[in-house]
Design a protein around this motif. Structure first.
Motif, PDB file in Angstrom:
ATOM      1  N   SER A   1      92.547 101.625  87.259  1.00 59.67           N
ATOM      2  CA  SER A   1      92.741 102.481  88.426  1.00 59.67           C
ATOM      3  C   SER A   1      91.963 101.921  89.612  1.00 59.67           C
ATOM      4  N   LYS A   2      92.616 101.885  90.779  1.00 52.45           N
ATOM      5  CA  LYS A   2      92.009 101.400  92.013  1.00 52.45           C
ATOM      6  C   LYS A   2      92.198 102.446  93.102  1.00 52.45           C
ATOM      7  N   GLU A   3      91.459 102.262  94.215  1.00 49.79           N
ATOM      8  CA  GLU A   3      91.616 103.184  95.333  1.00 49.79           C
ATOM      9  C   GLU A   3      93.034 103.134  95.891  1.00 49.79           C
ATOM     10  N   TYR A   4      93.651 101.932  95.833  1.00 50.04           N
ATOM     11  CA  TYR A   4      94.999 101.776  96.383  1.00 50.04           C
ATOM     12  C   TYR A   4      96.097 102.105  95.384  1.00 50.04           C
ATOM     13  N   GLY A   5      95.748 102.299  94.101  1.00 50.42           N
ATOM     14  CA  GLY A   5      96.767 102.567  93.091  1.00 50.42           C
ATOM     15  C   GLY A   5      96.333 102.083  91.718  1.00 50.42           C
ATOM     16  N   THR A   6      97.081 101.127  91.174  1.00 54.39           N
ATOM     17  CA  THR A   6      96.807 100.610  89.833  1.00 54.39           C
ATOM     18  C   THR A   6      96.923  99.091  89.810  1.00 54.39           C
ATOM     19  N   GLN A   7      95.935  98.426  89.230  1.00 54.44           N
ATOM     20  CA  GLN A   7      95.952  96.984  89.020  1.00 54.44           C
ATOM     21  C   GLN A   7      96.525  96.702  87.638  1.00 54.44           C
ATOM     22  N   ILE A   8      97.453  95.742  87.555  1.00 51.22           N
ATOM     23  CA  ILE A   8      98.111  95.401  86.290  1.00 51.22           C
ATOM     24  C   ILE A   8      97.897  93.923  85.997  1.00 51.22           C
ATOM     25  N   ASP A   9      97.209  93.618  84.903  1.00 51.59           N
ATOM     26  CA  ASP A   9      97.112  92.253  84.390  1.00 51.59           C
ATOM     27  C   ASP A   9      97.887  92.210  83.082  1.00 51.59           C
ATOM     28  N   LEU A  10      98.646  91.155  82.870  1.00 52.75           N
ATOM     29  CA  LEU A  10      99.402  91.090  81.623  1.00 52.75           C
ATOM     30  C   LEU A  10      99.557  89.676  81.097  1.00 52.75           C
ATOM     31  N   GLN A  11      99.812  89.605  79.815  1.00 53.85           N
ATOM     32  CA  GLN A  11     100.065  88.352  79.119  1.00 53.85           C
ATOM     33  C   GLN A  11     101.338  88.530  78.304  1.00 53.85           C
ATOM     34  N   LEU A  12     102.228  87.528  78.354  1.00 53.89           N
ATOM     35  CA  LEU A  12     103.497  87.584  77.628  1.00 53.89           C
ATOM     36  C   LEU A  12     103.623  86.388  76.705  1.00 53.89           C
ATOM     37  N   THR A  13     104.097  86.625  75.484  1.00 57.26           N
ATOM     38  CA  THR A  13     104.414  85.563  74.538  1.00 57.26           C
ATOM     39  C   THR A  13     105.752  85.879  73.873  1.00 57.26           C
ATOM     40  N   ARG A  14     106.256  84.908  73.123  1.00 60.99           N
ATOM     41  CA  ARG A  14     107.573  85.026  72.471  1.00 60.99           C
ATOM     42  C   ARG A  14     108.665  85.294  73.518  1.00 60.99           C
ATOM     43  N   LEU A  15     108.473  84.732  74.699  1.00 57.22           N
ATOM     44  CA  LEU A  15     109.409  84.942  75.808  1.00 57.22           C
ATOM     45  C   LEU A  15     110.262  83.684  75.977  1.00 57.22           C
ATOM     46  N   PRO A  16     111.519  83.685  75.506  1.00 56.66           N
ATOM     47  CA  PRO A  16     112.364  82.497  75.604  1.00 56.66           C
ATOM     48  C   PRO A  16     112.920  82.313  77.016  1.00 56.66           C
ATOM     49  N   GLY A  17     113.338  81.118  77.314  1.00 56.37           N
ATOM     50  CA  GLY A  17     113.937  80.813  78.617  1.00 56.37           C
ATOM     51  C   GLY A  17     115.187  79.964  78.415  1.00 56.37           C
ATOM     52  N   PRO A  18     115.868  79.589  79.481  1.00 54.22           N
ATOM     53  CA  PRO A  18     115.549  79.971  80.860  1.00 54.22           C
ATOM     54  C   PRO A  18     116.082  81.364  81.182  1.00 54.22           C
ATOM     55  N   ARG A  19     115.410  82.045  82.084  1.00 56.90           N
ATOM     56  CA  ARG A  19     115.831  83.369  82.513  1.00 56.90           C
ATOM     57  C   ARG A  19     115.007  83.783  83.728  1.00 56.90           C
ATOM     58  N   THR A  20     115.450  84.851  84.388  1.00 52.78           N
ATOM     59  CA  THR A  20     114.688  85.460  85.478  1.00 52.78           C
ATOM     60  C   THR A  20     114.179  86.804  84.994  1.00 52.78           C
ATOM     61  N   CYS A  21     112.892  87.085  85.249  1.00 49.43           N
ATOM     62  CA  CYS A  21     112.289  88.323  84.775  1.00 49.43           C
ATOM     63  C   CYS A  21     111.677  89.096  85.938  1.00 49.43           C
ATOM     64  N   ARG A  22     111.425  90.377  85.686  1.00 50.79           N
ATOM     65  CA  ARG A  22     110.731  91.197  86.670  1.00 50.79           C
ATOM     66  C   ARG A  22     109.883  92.236  85.952  1.00 50.79           C
TER      67      ARG A  22
END
Length: 261
Positions: free
Chosen positions: A172-193
């Motif tokens: 939680s931050k004063e401006y909202g929420t900070q999100i840190d993440l790590q992804l694995t088992r993610l095949p490509g090629p592709r576009t993500c969001r």
């Protein structure tokens, strides 16, 4: 955008476009991640052929890990374009031969290949929300975790259908929420969001990126994808955070969801 705009990458990298065409291509490059990725593969070769100095080469090397990929790449290319016309012509002739031999390996060299020496990083960008107005809060993007202790609560999730695995840290931050993440088992090629879904049923896209053919955290590329983003939504108002895959028609499908918030 015309097909010609997508075919000007090599000409722009070698500095053979006239000022008007170069300006038009730069406007196109700012919104086309495919051309930006292709330009990144060409800049190191062009820099080598044109005798780029040590300072410029160091700047080019930074483009592989610096999240501000586009700005730094353009700076390096503009330096190359100041070289003499004769040097540009010689570089263009040599590049025809070099690119012929590197066409099958150029992308692997940029994204790390099998040797694992270069760490690929996504370059998240803030986009318009799906159903909510743009967030007024600041959005930090780019590589953000890299082995340091994370701030916020940890949430782990693995999608049983896609197999994609994520670990997220939400603070939680004063401006909202900070999100840190790590992804694995993610095949490509592709576009993500990365999509934040609020409890009031509105959604917001807080980051987008492209995944290379080798993916992240796979047998081909064992390195995970690490990135940071933020949203103006307070943590208490978030129902879930979802990583989605977007096809060529703009249709999104979920890859992994963190809902235990």
């Amino acid at each position: 955008m015309s097909r010609a705009d997508h075919m000007d990458v090599a000409a722009y990298a070698l500095g053979v476009l006239d000022p008007q065409d170069a300006e038009r291509f730069e406007e196109h490059l700012a919104t086309c991640w495919a051309c930006a990725a292709e330009l990144e593969t060409m800049v190191p070769v062009v820099g080598l052929l044109s005798g780029i100095d040590g300072e410029a080469m160091a700047a080019l090397e930074q483009t592989h890990t610096d999240p501000a990929l586009l700005d730094r790449t353009l700076m390096a290319v503009r330096r190359d374009r100041r070289r003499t016309r004769m040097r540009q012509i010689l570089a263009a002739a040599a590049a025809v031969v070099v690119f012929g031999g590197l066409s099958g390996a150029g992308i692997a060299g940029v994204f790390g290949g099998d040797d694992g020496k270069r760490i690929p990083q996504a370059e998240p960008t803030l986009t318009a929300p799906i159903t909510a107005p743009p967030s007024p809060g600041p959005t930090a993007s780019g590589p953000g975790i890299g082995g340091n202790e994370q701030e916020g609560d940890q949430h782990d999730a693995t999608d049983p259908g896609t197999g994609v695995k994520t670990t997220m840290w939400l603070a939680s931050k004063e401006y909202g929420t900070q999100i840190d993440l790590q992804l694995t088992r993610l095949p490509g090629p592709r576009t993500c969001r990365l999509v934040v879904v609020r409890k009031n049923a509105t959604s917001e896209v807080v980051s987008t990126w492209s995944v290379p053919g080798g993916g992240y955290g796979t047998n081909t590329n064992q390195l995970p994808l690490e990135l940071s983003a933020s949203t103006s939504a307070p943590l208490k108002d978030i129902e879930k955070i979802q990583v989605q895959s977007v096809d060529v028609n703009g249709v999104a499908s979920p890859l992994v969801t963190v809902a235990d918030l």
